[in-house]
Write a protein that holds these residues in place. Sequence first.
Motif, PDB file in Angstrom:
ATOM      1  N   ALA A 205       1.028  -1.240   0.268  1.00 35.71           N
ATOM      2  CA  ALA A 205      -0.119  -0.086  -0.051  1.00 35.71           C
ATOM      3  C   ALA A 205       0.769   0.986   0.142  1.00 35.71           C
ATOM      4  CB  ALA A 205      -0.900  -0.577   1.086  1.00 35.71           C
TER       5      ALA A 205
ATOM      6  N   LYS B 277      -4.772  -6.276  -4.569  1.00 34.25           N
ATOM      7  CA  LYS B 277      -5.236  -7.188  -3.041  1.00 34.25           C
ATOM      8  C   LYS B 277      -3.376  -6.930  -2.732  1.00 34.25           C
ATOM      9  CE  LYS B 277      -4.901 -11.748  -1.638  1.00 34.25           C
ATOM     10  NZ  LYS B 277      -4.547 -13.415  -1.626  1.00 34.25           N
TER      11      LYS B 277
ATOM     12  N   GLU C 212      -3.457  -2.914  -1.321  1.00 34.58           N
ATOM     13  CA  GLU C 212      -4.747  -3.141  -0.781  1.00 34.58           C
ATOM     14  C   GLU C 212      -5.819  -1.930  -0.961  1.00 34.58           C
ATOM     15  OE1 GLU C 212      -3.830  -2.263   3.771  1.00 34.58           O
ATOM     16  OE2 GLU C 212      -2.125  -3.639   3.316  1.00 34.58           O
TER      17      GLU C 212
END
Length: 317
Positions: A47, A144, A147
Amino acid sequence: MMKKGLLILLLIAVGICYLLYDSEKYVFEKIADNVYVIHGPLDEPNAKNRGFMNNPGLIVGKNGAIIIDPGSAYGVGKNVMIAAEKITNKPIVAVFNTHVHGDHWLGNQAIVERYPAVKIYAHPNMIEQAKSSEGERWIALMSKLTEGASDGTIASYPTDTTTHLQIIKAGGEAFRMHHDITGVAHTNTDLMIEHIKTKTLFMGDNGLVHRHGRFDETSDMHGNIAVLQYATDLNLTYYVPGHGPTGNATTTVKPFLHYLQIVQDEVKKGYEQDLTDYEIKPIADKKLTAYHDWHGYESNMGKHIGKMFGEIESLDE
């Protein structure tokens, strides 16, 4: 109402600062005359980095700019373009994608959005696989892993196929294509791009420095060794790996080549002694101390032993 308005302004300001901070991580370093590289982080997509982890390249020609591997997502590609515009105001006239793994090419979207007619070159296998399923698989994987920070990315596929030793001219610059050296190496979609004037080779993930990658079912470790030997024998001046610092053959090509050769030698000796891959691993580990600090060593070395074991076993059949 005043409090709500201030909150909205604060959120906007925070968002702008976040974007500016993010874009400041993208800096093209000059490695040769009119040739630049952003050396991305060595860690995994997450992220914080929004999936950015590769080494985008920029060549500034007389009539336009050329981008190599614009990164893993729409936002990454946008930041690569912002960084390029700090170097040149010339339009992007061509893009090269080194292989099918999405961390290298999903940034195409940002360039196509700005330059819809841009030519994007890649190995024919890369185009076929990306369009069939790999593009969507990588978009989902990046979402994924980050995030959701890479959401909004749409696959923008290469437009033009390449052939081995083909000369492609773009922006007033000439590039020589290198692929199908062994058929399969890091993947079966690999393309290495040589900028002829500066003797610079963009290796994609055939070349790695200070970082270990996976060898999946479409890879061949023996083939990767052969490609690295081939790249060394080209006797070029600059080598740009898919991940890690740019340098010459000694500093950028040979370290990973030697790693793979040690794995190959130790597995072959263990195989001839009827050892299992699990028994070979600690023996090889002692010979690989120079690579213990490479990112991903602990998680990948054992898998590399197993992969090499399988290849040697297949060659013995």
